[in-house]
Design a protein around this motif. Sequence first.
Motif, PDB file in Angstrom:
ATOM      1  N   GLN A 213     -43.685  -0.474 -48.690  1.00  0.00           N
ATOM      2  CA  GLN A 213     -42.365  -0.963 -48.279  1.00  0.00           C
ATOM      3  C   GLN A 213     -42.503  -1.780 -46.995  1.00  0.00           C
ATOM      4  O   GLN A 213     -43.008  -1.280 -45.992  1.00  0.00           O
ATOM      5  CB  GLN A 213     -41.410   0.207 -48.057  1.00  0.00           C
ATOM      6  N   LEU A 214     -42.038  -3.036 -47.057  1.00  0.00           N
ATOM      7  CA  LEU A 214     -42.082  -3.918 -45.890  1.00  0.00           C
ATOM      8  C   LEU A 214     -40.690  -4.492 -45.683  1.00  0.00           C
ATOM      9  O   LEU A 214     -40.147  -5.163 -46.568  1.00  0.00           O
ATOM     10  CB  LEU A 214     -43.100  -5.043 -46.107  1.00  0.00           C
ATOM     11  N   ASP A 215     -40.114  -4.221 -44.519  1.00  0.00           N
ATOM     12  CA  ASP A 215     -38.751  -4.685 -44.220  1.00  0.00           C
ATOM     13  C   ASP A 215     -38.807  -5.663 -43.044  1.00  0.00           C
ATOM     14  O   ASP A 215     -39.109  -5.268 -41.918  1.00  0.00           O
ATOM     15  CB  ASP A 215     -37.857  -3.489 -43.881  1.00  0.00           C
ATOM     16  N   CYS A 216     -38.516  -6.925 -43.318  1.00  0.00           N
ATOM     17  CA  CYS A 216     -38.492  -7.974 -42.289  1.00  0.00           C
ATOM     18  C   CYS A 216     -37.086  -8.556 -42.143  1.00  0.00           C
ATOM     19  O   CYS A 216     -36.913  -9.683 -41.658  1.00  0.00           O
ATOM     20  CB  CYS A 216     -39.467  -9.091 -42.642  1.00  0.00           C
ATOM     21  N   LEU A 237     -39.804  -5.284 -50.836  1.00  0.00           N
ATOM     22  CA  LEU A 237     -39.951  -6.329 -49.826  1.00  0.00           C
ATOM     23  C   LEU A 237     -38.563  -6.839 -49.437  1.00  0.00           C
ATOM     24  O   LEU A 237     -37.811  -7.322 -50.289  1.00  0.00           O
ATOM     25  CB  LEU A 237     -40.804  -7.477 -50.371  1.00  0.00           C
ATOM     26  N   TYR A 238     -38.244  -6.699 -48.160  1.00  0.00           N
ATOM     27  CA  TYR A 238     -36.940  -7.117 -47.641  1.00  0.00           C
ATOM     28  C   TYR A 238     -37.137  -8.310 -46.712  1.00  0.00           C
ATOM     29  O   TYR A 238     -37.792  -8.200 -45.672  1.00  0.00           O
ATOM     30  CB  TYR A 238     -36.271  -5.975 -46.860  1.00  0.00           C
ATOM     31  N   LEU A 239     -36.565  -9.444 -47.101  1.00  0.00           N
ATOM     32  CA  LEU A 239     -36.677 -10.682 -46.311  1.00  0.00           C
ATOM     33  C   LEU A 239     -35.288 -11.252 -46.009  1.00  0.00           C
ATOM     34  O   LEU A 239     -35.156 -12.422 -45.668  1.00  0.00           O
ATOM     35  CB  LEU A 239     -37.492 -11.725 -47.093  1.00  0.00           C
ATOM     36  N   LEU A 259     -37.065  -7.054 -54.532  1.00  0.00           N
ATOM     37  CA  LEU A 259     -37.235  -8.214 -53.667  1.00  0.00           C
ATOM     38  C   LEU A 259     -35.849  -8.628 -53.172  1.00  0.00           C
ATOM     39  O   LEU A 259     -34.988  -9.036 -53.959  1.00  0.00           O
ATOM     40  CB  LEU A 259     -37.892  -9.364 -54.438  1.00  0.00           C
ATOM     41  N   HIS A 260     -35.638  -8.478 -51.864  1.00  0.00           N
ATOM     42  CA  HIS A 260     -34.351  -8.799 -51.243  1.00  0.00           C
ATOM     43  C   HIS A 260     -34.543 -10.011 -50.333  1.00  0.00           C
ATOM     44  O   HIS A 260     -35.225  -9.912 -49.320  1.00  0.00           O
ATOM     45  CB  HIS A 260     -33.842  -7.608 -50.425  1.00  0.00           C
ATOM     46  N   ALA A 261     -33.949 -11.134 -50.697  1.00  0.00           N
ATOM     47  CA  ALA A 261     -34.130 -12.358 -49.901  1.00  0.00           C
ATOM     48  C   ALA A 261     -32.805 -13.093 -49.733  1.00  0.00           C
ATOM     49  O   ALA A 261     -32.772 -14.321 -49.642  1.00  0.00           O
ATOM     50  CB  ALA A 261     -35.178 -13.255 -50.548  1.00  0.00           C
ATOM     51  N   GLY A 262     -31.698 -12.365 -49.680  1.00  0.00           N
ATOM     52  CA  GLY A 262     -30.387 -12.967 -49.484  1.00  0.00           C
ATOM     53  C   GLY A 262     -30.209 -13.509 -48.077  1.00  0.00           C
ATOM     54  O   GLY A 262     -30.965 -13.185 -47.155  1.00  0.00           O
ATOM     55  N   GLU A 263     -29.204 -14.366 -47.911  1.00  0.00           N
ATOM     56  CA  GLU A 263     -28.845 -14.933 -46.614  1.00  0.00           C
ATOM     57  C   GLU A 263     -30.015 -15.659 -45.958  1.00  0.00           C
ATOM     58  O   GLU A 263     -30.377 -15.410 -44.820  1.00  0.00           O
ATOM     59  CB  GLU A 263     -28.266 -13.852 -45.681  1.00  0.00           C
TER      60      GLU A 263
END
Length: 592
Positions: A213-216, A237-239, A259-263
Amino acid sequence: MAAARRAAAGDPRAGFRRAAEPGPAVPQGLIRAARKSGQLNLSGRGLTEGECWRGLGNLSFGAADRWWEQTDLTKLILASNKLQCLSEDVKLLPALTVLDVHDNQLTSLPSALGQLENLQKLDVSHNKLKSIPEEVMQLSHLRSLLLQHNELSCLPDGFGQLVHLEELDVSNNHLTDIPTSFALLINLVRLNLACNQLKNLPADISAMRSLRQLDCTKNYLETVPSKLATMASLEQLYLRKNKLRSLPEFPSCKLLKELHAGENQIEILNAENLKHLNSLSVLELRDNKIKSVPDEITLLQKLERLDLANNDISRLPYTLGNLPQLKFLALEGNPLRTIRRDLLQKGTQELLKYLRSKIQDDVTNPNGEPPVTAMTLPSESRINMHAITTLKLLEYSEKQAAVVPEEMFDAVRSHPVTTVNFSKNQLSEIPPRIAELKDSLCDVNLGFNKISSVSLELCLLRKLTHLDLRNNFLTSLPEEMEALTGLQVINLSFNRFKAFPGVLYRILALETILLSNNQVGSVDPLQLKRMDRLGTLDLQNNDLLQVPPELGNCESLRTLLLEGNPFRTPRAAVLARGTAAVLEYLRSRIPA
């Protein structure tokens, strides 16, 4: 044996003794229990440094105590107090494996922490730390290090020495870069870098071969190193909330599930971004500038949630409707030409059915509406028969009507309707003829009406999974609702419940209960614990005077909302940290 050695050589914890100083004493019962269990919880007692260390001084035993029954202190919890510093005397507790001092007012940490060679978990989150002493890097057995919500602008270069670290949270600080030695943390499983000021990630981060889990989230990232795509263990993965213009390709991320890459500012979503993500179940790309969705999105056969809201998408591949696991599809806020706005509001399943229908009839029936012919019944000319036959939807909403016309039910005839929407009317009761749909009906929306009781006809809908009764005049639910054994989601917000409806405890399939803005005064945590599928419980803005600590044992809960109630604990600062923190806090308050 440890206690025997202390008896022979004198008690090293005598350094804590300040018996002559005044101040509120830590309960002796806690001290006696700690001597035997090796665990001491002094959280939420408003303790200052002096009061805290006086209490620890009492851990030593006198001549009258049976020293052979004593044990070394291994777990010390001093969370939610008024500590501004930690004493160097902490080194006198060498057996500690867990030290939790989160939610205090610490501005620094003692170098003596480096002498706690058995320490495995250190939680110093939610303080005012501006730096971390290099000595902390000597804690070679440390597995969990929580530093979130401080004022850190940099981290020690020696971070790579913490080779056994599995969890590291440095979110909500002022970090502008991270040490290259992070690459040496090969056992790290969870890394949270969210809410900092990072402009780039070192490519060496890809060496973290165990990272799952990597949250950026919420940084200033404009690109992601291509090597990130080689992290074979990565699952989440949170981007979100960065400045990304494109997504990397993921040739090696075979296990990536979310995979979260909103906003961001992503404009192009191409096949290369997607085709290797065989395990992906959540793809969140809302609030970007994406103009089109490639047909290859249908390769994501395990996709369950797809959020494309608020982009620049004008058309969708109709084959999207064939994704077998898709349960949630958000498309609002796009200039879609082929999908009417009202259809977007009817839920994911109806939208997918529509997309599937367009695969077959796009050429023959481009408008998606049946023609009006001489054979059309007068009632059908103003009833949306296309919705009934193709979308399996019976809709009579926003009419401000006191009753649903009989012809609505007559039009259904033998068609299997799965969804009913009678919301935003003036209905004072549930239409009795709804029972005629019991063999197929799954989703019922009766929100925004004037319904004061739930009829027994509703209890006959054995296939019901979603029930929306928000904004009505309900004060109770009938016991007969127990027959709705497949009900997964119920929305009872903005009604007049003074007690938690007891029948809900017996509907064990429930996954979501929304009860906000009522007058509920209590809940039964033991009955809630039996509901092992319950993931969301919304009790905001009710009359809860206390939150039972046993609620912390409801391990299935992923979202627990309690704001706006008159209870004093948990405090707002605890609630703000999210569900996991609230449940952990509640568990810590369960009487031993």
